[in-house]
Design an enzyme around this catalytic site. Structure first.
Site, PDB file in Angstrom:
ATOM      1  N   GLY C 170       0.816  -1.106  -0.024  1.00  0.00           N
ATOM      2  CA  GLY C 170       0.040  -0.052  -0.132  1.00  0.00           C
ATOM      3  C   GLY C 170       0.986   1.032   0.118  1.00  0.00           C
ATOM      4  O   GLY C 170       2.254   1.283   0.267  1.00  0.00           O
ATOM      5  N   CYS C 171       0.223   2.332  -0.164  1.00  0.00           N
ATOM      6  CA  CYS C 171       0.962   3.561  -0.295  1.00  0.00           C
ATOM      7  C   CYS C 171       1.413   4.120   0.867  1.00  0.00           C
ATOM      8  O   CYS C 171       2.787   4.464   1.144  1.00  0.00           O
ATOM      9  CB  CYS C 171       0.039   4.690  -0.840  1.00  0.00           C
ATOM     10  SG  CYS C 171      -1.521   4.874  -0.136  1.00  0.00           S
ATOM     11  N   TYR C 172       0.763   4.281   1.990  1.00  0.00           N
ATOM     12  CA  TYR C 172       1.150   4.501   3.309  1.00  0.00           C
ATOM     13  C   TYR C 172       2.325   3.337   3.746  1.00  0.00           C
ATOM     14  O   TYR C 172       3.378   3.721   4.296  1.00  0.00           O
ATOM     15  CB  TYR C 172       0.150   4.501   4.526  1.00  0.00           C
ATOM     16  CG  TYR C 172      -0.617   5.765   4.377  1.00  0.00           C
ATOM     17  CD1 TYR C 172      -0.230   6.991   4.538  1.00  0.00           C
ATOM     18  CD2 TYR C 172      -2.077   5.816   4.268  1.00  0.00           C
ATOM     19  CE1 TYR C 172      -0.847   8.156   4.652  1.00  0.00           C
ATOM     20  CE2 TYR C 172      -3.116   6.807   4.333  1.00  0.00           C
ATOM     21  CZ  TYR C 172      -2.476   8.177   4.534  1.00  0.00           C
ATOM     22  OH  TYR C 172      -3.116   9.011   4.393  1.00  0.00           O
ATOM     23  N   THR C 174       4.324   1.850   2.080  1.00  0.00           N
ATOM     24  CA  THR C 174       5.548   1.751   1.632  1.00  0.00           C
ATOM     25  C   THR C 174       6.515   2.972   2.108  1.00  0.00           C
ATOM     26  O   THR C 174       7.670   2.787   2.507  1.00  0.00           O
ATOM     27  CB  THR C 174       5.474   2.287   0.149  1.00  0.00           C
ATOM     28  OG1 THR C 174       4.797   1.090  -0.627  1.00  0.00           O
ATOM     29  CG2 THR C 174       6.636   2.484  -0.752  1.00  0.00           C
TER      30      THR C 174
END
Lengths: 365, 365, 365, 365
Positions: C170-172, C174
């Site tokens: 996921g973005c967060y 990473t």
């Protein structure tokens, strides 16, 4: 523009306050942006009180739960199902609804003698066939359209005083008409090819979950829309025609700004006179108006100067001394373009100081 | 617009790559937004390499220190004091400077045979008296102005090929001229009252510490500026006149958008013919152009569709079927309006594929 | 961070290009922001070609019609109904879908030997009961979860090489994991009370018509959300635990930024050692990574420095020399936080240069 | 939070209005954002009138010329050179100046018995050596620092009543201290490692022409700044220490938001008690405060809910029921974080209703 010297008005208002009863206000459709803006502005209105606000989808919910800026001001007020009985007990009802809603409820309210300010488009266009064509549905009460007053106070104040139903003008139409009015009333420009290049903040598109209005779609970008034809075109042409008593042709190109509030109209017209002091013309035209501010020659009004305020700021230019006059006109689409103007209309209808509840200044920065 | 099918170009480019030497690029004034944008774009250019970049104020500093997006791409490149020796050793020099700088250095560079692409305004206007009047200083080398080529490739490609000095067009002028060009070249509109209502992102105002361009001044607001006269007006009128071989009168009203990149031009002209397939006219005019995209009828181009890309997207409308044609034209002011166009010009000057280094797509969202 | 010297890579790539076949790419769910971002990035990929893209709602529509930035690059590519036959003929399939979709189609694709990079959350969490609890549905193929590889290349590169199914982080997760990794791998901090205060641009919320993500709701405002519990919490805690081989407790507070792209994570941890050169620790940890850039001591990474780029920029601070270390970590949520990382994973899976298709620089300004 | 029922207050205020004289207000340094905000708010103050406003650079200019939102409200008011005579004739003087200015003029004003509210940092920190170290200059009047009152009304109301010099708290300090206060006053958390992760709109950086605060630098991006040490750190630590009577260690990380107004503080602390009803604790702590609104459990306050309003909205969370408490606290940095709080202080000093002039609601949308 009239001077807002606080000290002066205060005295005036206080005396009045002791004798006038509070106006009971009902709001239909209070979950959109014009709804919450009515509540924000009316919170500071010394002579009006919101007694009912309706919403089918949010019935039972506190208005302050939906809009936390209202916390502490409207802690008792909850959305309720629309109810003609309740609304009829109000002195005035505002419609802050999508088109089609006001005309469905209007006959009953009119019959019961309630006074109404409709912020939607239902009663703005006198030619109901034209209305039907632009709004995609037949009009259900053309007779009430006929008696309704178009509520641009700077043009129609006298008619508003005694009106039962007032159609508050659209946001673009307010900015465009106030910008063109002095030119048209004095017959100074070619009315066969007026141009209104306008741009609006996203709040003008309403509070609905549409992809097109997402932050990630609108942010850091700019576009025009509805160039082939926008619903405000017939409303504006009708208004401009009334000012000049002849048919008017307008090219109207709206744009969507990556910002929340504000309309900026850049108006172009061909002068049909050789010499004319346009600055003086505009200053005189709006000398007695509290909510139209003609700026000094050479100005460029910013939308933020009216953010949150019931004000239209106007500047006039004649670039290179050529024949094309350029008028710049800014409003907050939710205030002078909607809820603020609706309250201004109400103040006129009830004989109050037109500025009551509308004294907030624009937010800079 | 030519099709950018990646697979096709790749093959073409690879063969070429084996035989061509790298073009040595110098940049004068690389601390502004057009400077960093040149660096960003040239990082992906297969046949050009930046060997020198000058800045008096930042001499000695790494470009990647000033602009961290460049980290990992230009870690050896540092700003240096401007030095004619060094610049003369380049194949091409870009000026990304305020006006007045390029004309001061130009005679010496020209004498040494360096080819120059000037992104500033110094060599755009042929009438140096007119230039002096708008830019507030006399022009120091009118003879070089006379030989300089105005670098709008879609209009002047042939002249650019062998030019020594090319004046890259301004940002507004690029968007406006590409939007009007087919109409003017075919003599379809009244050239005595053209209107260009344009709006630009704030990066167009440059990277200087001015109050007017602070976030807190520009954000969530919109205004016009320079309505009495903007420096791009004479440049645009000169360009439009060339297209039509007669004097052109333009009303040009620029606006400042609360966004970083992008120009949107909304152009108005009065048709002087009865019938004309404008959509077809534009599609044919730009059929072979890699960087002008005529959108399908009814479109509204968004500036974000060209954010970061060397592209001009255009749509044509004739609202209500009336006489006024509306052309919508968008570019990224820093790319097709400045640094991208400068690289396009360089590619033409050096016989490269015009698309080299300019294949990035717009950033949506 | 490895040096991106363009000239060097170019040569390398060209030789390769002559012998490698193009990788055939399929994309499931290509109408969202990670979908269009895959298309934008793959347009510059020299060894991969998108042959199919599916969408039930937009089947038949050209991708360039939905996303005009793609015009000229994908003019032949249209959305199609999802079809296992078609997808099976691809070398790799990306899922850019809401959770629940990938796991429904995965068994059939796995059975046919297709390699898959799933950008959704379906295969990220090994404990499928935990997954079910946070995502509100049972997991339909725990066996594939067991074999799937968590695709954070900087941590798991070796496992990715031969994986059939890779769950892109996921973005967060990473931004947070890359920021904490060196500290945890070296056991330098108290893992019982880590804090990740993170903020994301609105594109992270996807391209769905929700009121909460309207420009008029998000613009010019800031808030936290999901403080009681965000779905990325268990994913991050799982990842951090793996780095340190003990249970980790994280307080994770996400915030919503009035901007489109970018994640900024501000990480707090208590050092459990007296002296440690944190700057050197991080620089060494990421020395060979192309997409993690440890900035010089004292830096404050800006999200815009990675806008559009597959890059994570990190800085380390120890304010007042006290015990609390502060790590700053920024990515573009749609690139290193989603589509760019997915392409990086594909490059690893297919033995390509990890940087292929990912050479674009961040957009400043 | 006290209920703002308009009707109730109105009556109260009217009676009062008949007997109280207007307070004469002077403003030093009125060209910045706190200056114009003082003017905006005081325009609606029923008992105060701005009689002088100074600016060396703008002397002679009308305030409404610089800030067009003031047009119609302050048309007689012009900037003048600072003059102790004139300022001494005021009942109260606000300093809206950079640090160093107030302390230079203060001795003379104090000697003449003028009451002062200083919005700058000059009198906030009791330890003048510490002040000198953070502000880079020696303090010129430590004796006045000793007698000055730190003007956080929710903490120090009683001291403000009779103070001659009040130091209005900084913007970050207001949000952070109000968020931590109930926890510290009741000794519930470990004061050796408090964390304040805060973010501010750009107006907090003032109205100066700095590149770092340009729209093109700040827009669509996010970053931290001053992580090694921000001037508000010693002010906050001093304030928190007073609440708990022991030394406090705070890690304070400020961030810059791409928006104009608003501060959001996300506060982290380790509970040192097992059980505690934090929601009730906060509600009771602020029950009688007009300008602190403890939101219902589970809330996430948005900065826009206080945009333009003198209000601090707070929510309390204990994620996963773990030991780390998270407090969310939002204010408008220019109102409750500066000019609004200064007026609140003035109201207390002069025995007025604390809400006078501060009744505006936050602007949503």
């Amino acid at each position: 523009m009239i001077y807002f010297q606080a000290a002066y008005h205060r005295r005036l208002i206080h005396c009045w306050a002791l004798v006038v009863e509070m106006i009971k206000v009902g709001i239909v459709g209070g979950t959109g942006y014009t709804g919450v803006e009515l509540l924000r502005l009316l919170a500071s209105h010394e002579k009006a009180e919101v007694v009912a606000i309706t919403s089918r989808s949010e019935a039972g919910i506190s208005v302050a739960e939906l809009f936390p800026n209202l916390r502490g001001y409207y802690d008792q007020l909850r959305y309720s199902e629309p109810d003609v009985e309740v609304l009829s007990s109000c002195d005035v009802v505002f419609f802050a609804t999508p088109h089609g809603v006001a005309m469905a409820m209007m006959p009953e309210l009119v019959a019961r003698g309630v006074r109404v300010v409709d912020l939607s488009a239902d009663f703005r266009i006198k030619d109901t066939d034209l209305w039907a064509q632009w709004y995609g549905m037949p009009h259900s009460c053309p007779d009430i359209v006929a008696q309704a007053v178009y509520g641009l106070p700077e043009q129609n104040r006298a008619e508003i005083v005694n009106a039962q139903v007032v159609a508050a003008p659209g946001c673009y139409p307010t900015a465009v008409q106030l910008g063109f009015m002095p030119l048209l009333q004095h017959g100074l420009v070619d009315t066969s090819r007026l141009i209104a290049n306008a741009a609006s903040g996203v709040s003008g598109a309403g509070r609905q979950g549409k992809i097109d209005n997402l932050f990630a779609e609108v942010g850091d970008s700019f576009k025009s829309y509805a160039v082939p034809g926008h619903r405000h075109l017939p409303e504006i042409e009708q208004g401009l025609s009334r000012m000049t008593n002849e048919a008017v042709q307008l090219t109207f190109v709206p744009h969507l700004l990556p910002m929340i509030r504000g309309i900026h109209a850049t108006l172009y017209a061909e002068l049909n006179v050789d010499k004319c002091d346009l600055q003086q013309l505009f200053e005189e035209a709006y000398r007695d108006e509290a909510f139209v501010d003609v700026m000094p020659a050479g100005s460029h009004p910013q939308t933020r100067s009216v953010k949150g305020a019931n004000m239209c700021r106007i500047a006039i230019h004649q670039p290179q001394g050529r024949n094309t006059v350029v008028v710049l006109s800014v409003i907050d689409n939710l205030v002078k373009g909607a809820s603020g103007q609706a309250i201004q209309i109400m103040n006129i209808m009830f004989g109050l100081d037109e500025r009551e509840g509308l004294k907030g200044l624009g937010l800079i920065p």
